[in-house]
Design a protein around this motif. Structure first.
Motif, short mmCIF file in Angstrom:
data_model
loop_
_atom_site.label_atom_id
_atom_site.label_comp_id
_atom_site.label_asym_id
_atom_site.label_seq_id
_atom_site.Cartn_x
_atom_site.Cartn_y
_atom_site.Cartn_z
N ASP A 1 0.77 -1.34 0.01
CA ASP A 1 0.13 0.01 0.07
C ASP A 1 0.86 1.41 0.12
O ASP A 1 0.24 2.59 -0.28
CB ASP A 1 -0.87 0.19 1.21
CG ASP A 1 -2.03 -0.79 0.98
OD1 ASP A 1 -2.19 -1.62 -0.24
OD2 ASP A 1 -2.93 -1.19 2.00
N ILE A 2 2.30 1.11 0.32
CA ILE A 2 2.87 2.30 -0.06
C ILE A 2 3.87 2.06 -1.06
O ILE A 2 4.17 2.95 -1.98
CB ILE A 2 3.76 2.79 1.47
CG1 ILE A 2 2.69 3.10 2.46
CG2 ILE A 2 4.63 3.87 1.36
CD1 ILE A 2 1.79 4.03 2.47
N TYR A 3 5.08 1.17 -0.80
CA TYR A 3 6.13 0.93 -1.45
C TYR A 3 5.71 1.07 -2.92
O TYR A 3 6.21 1.71 -4.10
CB TYR A 3 6.90 -0.12 -1.41
CG TYR A 3 7.72 -0.06 0.21
CD1 TYR A 3 7.91 1.07 0.77
CD2 TYR A 3 8.36 -1.28 0.44
CE1 TYR A 3 8.65 1.12 1.92
CE2 TYR A 3 9.09 -1.30 1.61
CZ TYR A 3 9.39 -0.02 2.46
OH TYR A 3 9.96 0.08 3.58
N ARG A 4 4.62 -0.03 -3.43
CA ARG A 4 4.40 -0.33 -5.01
C ARG A 4 3.89 1.11 -5.65
O ARG A 4 4.20 1.65 -6.44
CB ARG A 4 3.58 -1.50 -4.95
CG ARG A 4 4.31 -2.60 -5.49
CD ARG A 4 3.50 -3.96 -5.61
NE ARG A 4 3.91 -4.94 -4.55
CZ ARG A 4 2.98 -5.76 -4.26
NH1 ARG A 4 1.66 -5.93 -4.63
NH2 ARG A 4 3.55 -6.75 -3.32
N PHE B 1 7.58 9.60 -1.82
CA PHE B 1 6.78 9.67 -0.93
C PHE B 1 6.38 11.04 -0.56
O PHE B 1 5.28 11.58 -0.39
CB PHE B 1 7.41 8.83 0.51
CG PHE B 1 6.38 8.90 1.61
CD1 PHE B 1 5.12 8.09 1.41
CD2 PHE B 1 6.57 9.74 2.68
CE1 PHE B 1 4.36 7.90 2.40
CE2 PHE B 1 5.61 9.39 3.46
CZ PHE B 1 4.64 8.73 3.62
N GLY B 2 7.40 11.95 -0.36
CA GLY B 2 7.21 13.31 -0.20
C GLY B 2 6.48 14.12 -1.11
O GLY B 2 5.47 14.72 -0.93
N ARG B 3 6.57 13.79 -2.47
CA ARG B 3 5.90 14.26 -3.44
C ARG B 3 4.44 13.96 -3.49
O ARG B 3 3.53 14.74 -4.06
CB ARG B 3 6.73 13.93 -4.81
CG ARG B 3 7.87 14.65 -5.06
CD ARG B 3 8.64 14.13 -6.16
NE ARG B 3 7.88 14.33 -7.60
CZ ARG B 3 8.08 13.57 -8.66
NH1 ARG B 3 9.07 12.64 -8.77
NH2 ARG B 3 7.35 13.81 -9.56
N SER C 1 0.65 9.76 -6.14
CA SER C 1 2.10 9.55 -6.14
C SER C 1 2.55 9.98 -7.73
O SER C 1 1.84 10.24 -8.44
CB SER C 1 2.33 8.17 -6.21
OG SER C 1 2.00 7.44 -7.28
N PRO C 2 4.06 10.02 -7.77
CA PRO C 2 4.59 10.50 -8.98
C PRO C 2 4.06 9.22 -10.01
O PRO C 2 4.39 9.44 -11.36
CB PRO C 2 6.14 10.20 -8.62
CG PRO C 2 6.09 10.63 -7.21
CD PRO C 2 4.95 10.02 -6.70
#
Length: 474
Positions: free
Chosen positions: A185-188, A249-251, A259-260
């Motif tokens: 849910d975050i990295y990918r 993550f900041g972006r 996300s980018p």
């Protein structure tokens, strides 16, 4: 923004990193800036003095407590899906949560876990467990070993324990391990392609290790412990990533949760909620807290930030929504925080043109020191405060609960668990600065070196706050 402006940023980071690396303060340093659609990453020095492996732009490192913002994002995702309610008691989902004070855990809401207002007294609680049920082991250990510092919502104290309980809460409601949930849910969706959660994964790519300065030779030596135990995963013990991953993550938080990669990671409403003030202690040394993010005021500009200590290293992630800028960095000695603070302030003043006013004014004379004298305690920590030569003097003593926790904390601290007494000069009633520092030292991230005292009753302060963490009068 022109490419020339960001090239100047890269040159500055490179110059400052080289100076610190060559002086021997830091073996290696890597940093990146994303601003208005452009991005640079700069690396210098070595990732490991034992091997001489270079620090590269894509070298991985322990995220440390920057993980707390990732954990908070995971919680908000489950709130959006209707699985969790921020205003519900944690025990609704995690009935086994208990502390040594009967009934205390029942008052803790989900919101309190991620806003550092839960009062769980577990900041140095290091149970050693590995694998799928490490967080379960952590929560079970709270019942027999950890009490409370304050009533939930009553105060603010930086809380490793709250984030770890949030991680276990996520495991229970999703059925996934914290590591698997972070990956899914975050990295990918964020595109954090260089991120992992274990030494076994990190060893397959370029990864930095932490170092400590040897007190005899003042040369850097590698840490004897790469990560903290799995029990500390959601607070920052195990996640590993790169500067580019942190910038992505900041972006995502700059872009209202998109996300980018184009994936929506969080709703615009939840992203905004994380950035709003959830608690403000109204003291210069403790910035207002959002959910996950710490809100550092630099004049009229707010920097959403989190730094992350790991064994022998320190990372930082800063997001500046008003300026469309993200800054991320890692250095592989604890002292790298000084360089990170230097670069952050340079970015604000020289690159963005932000005026940073002095955080503390001229010290007041004749401040009565007696309300602050006494002994303050939190989990495995004792601070004795006395008056010596007209100044406050603090003696900090680590009181380990058992041999296993002592071993882990000693490795985390690089072998040194005691410090010489520290004198403090009054700035005003309830606020003190370590003696010998010029006032401008505290205008940036290092405002955390200031110490404050709170909740005076019957002529005595009930709480001491140092580094965002509370200890309570014994």
């Amino acid at each position: 923004m022109s490419n020339n402006a960001l090239r100047a940023v890269a040159a500055r980071i490179s110059e400052q990193a080289a100076a610190h690396c060559e002086a021997g303060d830091i073996p290696g340093f890597v940093a990146g800036v994303h601003h208005a659609g452009e991005q640079i990453v700069v690396a210098h020095g070595v990732a490991n003095v034992a091997t001489g492996a270079p620090m590269l732009q894509d070298t991985g490192f322990l995220l440390g407590s920057v993980t707390k913002v990732l954990t908070t994002t995971l919680v908000l995702q489950q709130v959006e899906r209707g699985v969790l309610d921020l205003g519900a008691p944690v025990v609704r989902y995690l009935p086994e949560l208990a502390l040594t004070v009967p009934g205390a855990a029942d008052k803790i809401l989900v919101r309190h876990l991620i806003s550092h207002t839960n009062g769980i007294d577990a900041d140095l609680f290091f149970p050693d467990a590995k694998g799928r049920y490490a967080l379960k082991t952590y929560v079970e250990g709270l019942a027999s070993g950890c009490g409370t510092l304050f009533e939930p919502g009553e105060q603010l104290s930086y809380s490793n324990g709250g984030m770890i309980v949030a991680g276990r809460l996520l495991e229970v409601v999703t059925g996934l391990s914290f590591s698997d949930l972070l990956e899914r849910d975050i990295y990918r969706p964020v595109g954090m392609t260089g991120s992992s959660t274990s030494a076994e994964q990190a060893i397959l790519r370029s990864t930095a290790v932490g170092h400590f300065l040897d007190p005899d030779t003042m040369a850097a030596r590698p840490t004897g412990m790469f990560t903290l135990p799995d029990t500390w995963g959601p607070a920052g013990g195990t996640p590993i990533g790169t500067v580019a991953d942190l910038l992505a993550f900041g972006r995502t938080h700059l872009a209202g949760g998109v996300s980018p990669t184009g994936a929506r990671v969080l709703s615009a409403g939840s992203t905004a909620l994380m950035q709003e003030v959830s608690y403000d202690m109204d003291t210069p040394n403790v910035p207002p807290m959002g959910l996950g993010w710490v809100r550092y005021p630099f004049g009229d500009t707010t920097v959403l930030a989190m730094s992350g200590a790991s064994p022998g290293g320190v990372s930082i992630l800063c997001v500046m929504p008003e300026h469309d800028l993200v800054f991320a960095a890692f250095g592989n000695t604890p002292g790298a925080i000084m360089l990170q603070d230097e670069l952050l302030r340079w970015l604000l003043t020289e690159h963005l043109g932000v005026r940073i006013p002095a955080l503390i004014s001229e010290p007041e004379q004749d401040v009565d020191l007696t309300p602050y004298v006494g002994t303050y305690r939190s989990d495995q920590l004792r601070i004795d405060v006395s008056i010596v030569d007209g100044r406050l003097e603090e003696r900090v003593t680590y009181e380990p609960a058992d041999a296993s926790q002592e071993h882990i904390f000693t490795e985390f601290a690089g072998g040194a668990t005691s410090a010489p007494p520290q004198r403090y000069v009054p700035i005003r009633p309830g606020l003190f600065a370590p003696a010998g520092y010029p006032p401008e030292t505290f205008d940036g991230y290092l405002r955390l070196l200031l110490v404050s005292y709170h909740d005076l009753r019957d002529g005595q302060a009930r709480f001491r706050n140092g580094g965002g963490r509370l200890t309570r009068r014994a």
